[in-house]
Write an enzyme that holds these catalytic residues in place. Structure first.
Site, PDB file in Angstrom:
ATOM      1  N   LYS B  80       0.845  -1.144   0.002  1.00  0.00           N
ATOM      2  CA  LYS B  80      -0.049  -0.060   0.037  1.00  0.00           C
ATOM      3  C   LYS B  80       0.876   1.355   0.184  1.00  0.00           C
ATOM      4  O   LYS B  80       1.806   1.326   0.888  1.00  0.00           O
ATOM      5  CB  LYS B  80      -0.604   0.016   1.246  1.00  0.00           C
ATOM      6  CG  LYS B  80      -2.121   0.898   1.560  1.00  0.00           C
ATOM      7  CD  LYS B  80      -2.891   1.133   2.491  1.00  0.00           C
ATOM      8  CE  LYS B  80      -3.840   1.789   2.819  1.00  0.00           C
ATOM      9  NZ  LYS B  80      -4.695   1.490   4.039  1.00  0.00           N
ATOM     10  N   SER B 155      -9.843   1.387   3.456  1.00  0.00           N
ATOM     11  CA  SER B 155      -8.910   2.346   2.408  1.00  0.00           C
ATOM     12  C   SER B 155      -7.754   1.579   1.609  1.00  0.00           C
ATOM     13  O   SER B 155      -7.237   2.233   0.802  1.00  0.00           O
ATOM     14  CB  SER B 155      -8.380   3.477   3.180  1.00  0.00           C
ATOM     15  OG  SER B 155      -7.321   2.815   4.099  1.00  0.00           O
ATOM     16  N   SER B 179      -9.865  -0.887   7.305  1.00  0.00           N
ATOM     17  CA  SER B 179      -9.185  -0.567   6.099  1.00  0.00           C
ATOM     18  C   SER B 179      -8.473  -1.893   5.382  1.00  0.00           C
ATOM     19  O   SER B 179      -8.280  -1.698   4.141  1.00  0.00           O
ATOM     20  CB  SER B 179      -7.998   0.482   6.114  1.00  0.00           C
ATOM     21  OG  SER B 179      -8.879   1.752   6.124  1.00  0.00           O
TER      22      SER B 179
END
Lengths: 96, 472
Positions: B80, B155, B179
């Site tokens: 990420k 997310s 997330s």
């Protein structure tokens, strides 16, 4: 609870955010909605309850206070991220 | 038909690498090929490190030739874009860090490098990890690979989409209030939020320091356990990381779950989509057949998880994001006339909508006159949520809920309603606020979209998640 424009401006000033008129209008409404929703927290009885700031149970973790030499390349790469450099130092606007 | 290499799990790829049937370079090329083919549409990656990945793969093959073995040696993954990767652009999906090149590696990246894993690229996400849909990115929304008209969840949107689309063998995400688990559920993959402090946070761009946790997104429960065993443990620079043994997770995989007790908070989940509840109840029947004892439990304060989360999180955000000042790194507005304007204009133009909204909420909640009513009250209710979960987990081995109350929603459907978006995390925020480990595992389909089940364990007991999860 409706947040007035002056209040939104005050929060934006505290947060160091330059907001457009549309943003102030939009955030004003959305923040009011969100805060009304959050207001339900006041119905919880918290008499005698301690606040939780962290959940690890760790207390005062210490380390030696010693200077560590940074890798020259890493240091230069970190400095290179700044928008303005002069003589290997980050340049800022005058503050006085 | 045999699988393409990029579709393999860690376990399968490792076996082939060990047998000499494939090389890491071949495996990496297969992933890069998939990325080239599907990423232009899915938009799961912000940065692709083609040359770097092939170089790392060659090194891994060399290490293997020299007799080294390891569960992640030569395995390609995606991180990420909130995780610092030395010499590689790290944007946190924000314009304010558009040109930021990380000067050092996060501790978890260092650990993966040492293990010989191969970094393919950096995953798209909601800007600063603020969101539950993957739409809040300055680099465009990520699409759900299962149905391109729907969101992948957030997310860690790109991390989950990339695993679901077989662009990589596994990925890293971060979970602050759901997330990792939310996108894992929406995309049909496994997502693990470890115990708070299980891994070092050093080198993550901080969002909510008291609940941020990095963790794996993988194709199987076993793969998630393999990645955790490598990234767990403290590093030098995070004093909230716990120095606790991780144990042998491999013994938990497919271990009998007879006489395990699982608690179900029926009241909390009652408004879940009824088709999802049907899948959930079918799963409970299957577990009962394996000897699991299913017990109804009460979590009367868990419903306050969202309001507590949306005071504590924006408060910590308003403080953590104060470092973006247009001076040391990131976007700096050239039109600023004085120092104050450097701050206000750089931040006003650099941050996206949701980041600004959260900074505003947090600044308000922490400001004089409101601190007691909002922040302090939220911290006290947080104590109640945590104590209640801890106490129920003394009676049962784990707690189970559907991961999401609904299937992945359509792109654009909820963008103008931040409050509705916040409610996506309704079953996820309690474990985050209490620092407990939780995993989302695919449990079936509703309307041809994947749905996940969440399992929550006791603090530091990821083992029970792997044990139950591998039997689902």
């Amino acid at each position: 609870m409706k947040l007035e424009k002056e209040e939104i401006q005050k929060i934006a000033d505290l947060a160091r955010l330059d907001l457009s008129e549309e943003e102030k209008e939009k955030y004003g409404n959305q923040l009011s909605d969100i805060l009304s929703y959050i207001d339900q927290l006041s119905e919880v009885d918290v008499e005698g309850v301690e606040p939780t700031a962290q959940v690890t149970g760790l207390e005062n973790v210490y380390r030696e206070d010693e200077v560590k030499v940074w890798d020259d390349e890493e240091r230069q790469n970190a400095l290179n991220q700044a928008p303005e450099l002069e003589d290997g130092q980050v340049k800022v606007r005058r503050i006085l | 038909m045999s699988k393409s290499l990029n579709q393999l799990t860690i376990r399968q790829a490792q076996a082939k690498l060990e047998d000499g049937e494939i090389t890491s370079v071949e495996l990496t090329r297969a992933c890069l090929g998939r990325i080239k083919k599907t990423n232009p549409k899915i938009n799961a990656l912000i940065t692709v490190c083609e040359a770097g990945a092939l170089e790392e793969a060659e090194k891994a093959d060399e290490r293997r030739k020299n007799g080294e073995t390891g569960q992640l040696l030569g395995i390609p993954y995606i991180a990420k874009d909130i995780i610092l990767t030395k010499g590689i652009r790290t944007t946190v999906a924000s314009k304010i860090l558009d040109n930021y090149i990380a000067p050092y590696d996060a501790t978890i990246i260092k650990k993966l490098k040492k293990a010989g894993a191969v970094l393919l690229g950096k995953a798209n996400m909601d800007e600063f990890a603020h969101g539950a849909s993957g739409e809040n990115s300055a680099y465009g929304a990520t699409l759900n690979p299962v149905d391109n008209t729907r969101v992948p969840g957030g997310s860690s949107s790109g991390s989950a989409a990339a695993v679901a689309d077989d662009m990589c063998i596994f990925s890293l995400g971060t979970d602050t209030g759901g997330s990792i688990r939310c996108p894992a559920s929406f995309c049909g993959v496994v997502g693990l939020k470890p115990t708070y402090g299980r891994s070092s946070r050093f080198g993550l761009i901080s969002m909510t320091s008291s609940t941020d946790v990095p963790g794996p997104i993988a194709k199987t429960v076993e793969d998630a356990s393999i990645v955790l065993s490598v990234i767990a443990g403290p590093g030098e620079n995070d004093f909230t990381a716990l120095d606790k043994p991780v144990g042998d997770y491999s013994k938990m995989i497919n271990k009998s779950i007879e006489r395990i007790k699982i608690g179900i908070p029926r009241k909390l989940i009652k408004d879940t989509d009824k088709n999802i509840l049907k899948v959930f109840d079918k799963l409970l029947d299957k577990l009962r057949e394996q000897g699991v004892e299913i017990i109804d439990i009460e979590l009367p304060h868990a419903k306050y998880g969202i309001p507590v989360y949306y005071i504590i999180t924006p408060s910590e955000i308003s403080s953590n994001l104060a470092r973006f000042d247009g001076i040391r790194y990131g976007f700096s507005d050239k039109e600023a006339k004085n120092l104050l304007e450097v701050y206000t204009k750089s931040r006003g133009k650099g941050f996206g909508d949701e980041a600004k909204r959260r900074i505003m909420i947090g600044t308000y909640a922490l400001s004089a006159g409101y601190y007691d009513a909002y922040y302090l009250q939220a911290q006290k209710v947080r104590t109640k949520i945590k104590d209640e979960l801890d106490s129920e987990l003394k009676k049962v081995d784990a707690i189970m809920t559907p991961t999401q109350p609904d299937i992945a929603f359509k792109i654009g459907q909820q963008v103008d309603d931040p409050l509705k978006m916040y409610l996506e995390d309704i079953f996820l925020s309690p474990a985050s606020l209490a620092g407990l480990p939780a995993i989302s595992i695919p449990m079936g389909e509703v309307k041809e979209m994947p749905v996940g089940v969440q399992i929550i364990g006791k603090r530091l007991d990821e083992k029970i998640l792997f044990r139950i999860g591998s039997n689902i």
